[in-house]
Design a protein around this motif. Sequence first.
Motif, PDB file in Angstrom:
ATOM      1  N   GLY A 115      25.502  54.049  55.873  1.00 42.51           N
ATOM      2  CA  GLY A 115      24.745  53.072  55.229  1.00 42.51           C
ATOM      3  C   GLY A 115      23.415  53.512  55.252  1.00 42.51           C
ATOM      4  N   ARG A 119      20.715  56.327  48.600  1.00 45.42           N
ATOM      5  CA  ARG A 119      20.840  57.004  50.074  1.00 45.42           C
ATOM      6  C   ARG A 119      20.525  58.636  50.051  1.00 45.42           C
ATOM      7  N   HIS A 136      27.132  47.653  54.180  1.00 40.06           N
ATOM      8  CA  HIS A 136      27.917  47.431  55.515  1.00 40.06           C
ATOM      9  C   HIS A 136      27.347  46.731  56.467  1.00 40.06           C
ATOM     10  N   ASP A 195      26.683  49.418  59.904  1.00 38.12           N
ATOM     11  CA  ASP A 195      25.918  50.587  59.461  1.00 38.12           C
ATOM     12  C   ASP A 195      25.835  51.317  60.914  1.00 38.12           C
ATOM     13  N   SER A 254      28.287  42.424  55.538  1.00 34.56           N
ATOM     14  CA  SER A 254      28.732  43.548  54.678  1.00 34.56           C
ATOM     15  C   SER A 254      29.303  42.709  53.550  1.00 34.56           C
TER      16      SER A 254
END
Length: 218
Positions: A24, A63, A92, A96, A123
């Motif tokens: 995550g 990300r 998540h 994570d 999540s």
Amino acid sequence: MITTELVFMRHGEAQCNVDGIVGGPATCTGLTTRGHAQVTLAAARLATEHRCTPFTALYTGPRLRLRQTGEILSQALDLPVHTDLGLDGPVHGAADGKPWTEVKTTAGGAPHVHPDQPWAEGSDTWNGYLQRASAFLRDLITAHQGTRLLFAAHGETVIAAHTLLLGLGPGTDASFATSHASISRWQHHLNRLGQHRWLLEVHNDTAHLADPAADPVP
């Protein structure tokens, strides 16, 4: 006639993939050496294509593994990369950074197994993620009609695009394999009768990874 084209490239191998943990936003540490090599080969292939039929825009999510993938593509294609939260993967929550085996055992399976239940505290649900990602893609496609878009994407984003454009409803049991640095391509066609349709021209193409450079020696 092809009016709009969407090309999705999944990010290269990431360290979280190798370690088997939930990558995550809090714990994604980016691509591995192999992942960088995979994306470089895919970028070279797409750059050749770009010189003949240019992409209009390059998009990625926030990300680290996506931003690194997008930057490699940006440099190879000489195309600015746009980072958008709408292209982030599933939320998540408390999962994570935890091992996927632990998360799946606690949740009674992978996220898609119980699609309307969160797989960890805080999540998403699988169907909730698909609905959110599909709505974002629908709006982006509408805003970019008549263009060629390239995405440095999560595998889940590729699945969301397929779910949207194939008109799959919630709770569909089947899904789609998405390999690291694979390419999937959607084309919007307009025929001589004025009829429109989306065509999945290719899915999970990894031909560029046959090059030995895709698997560098440590």
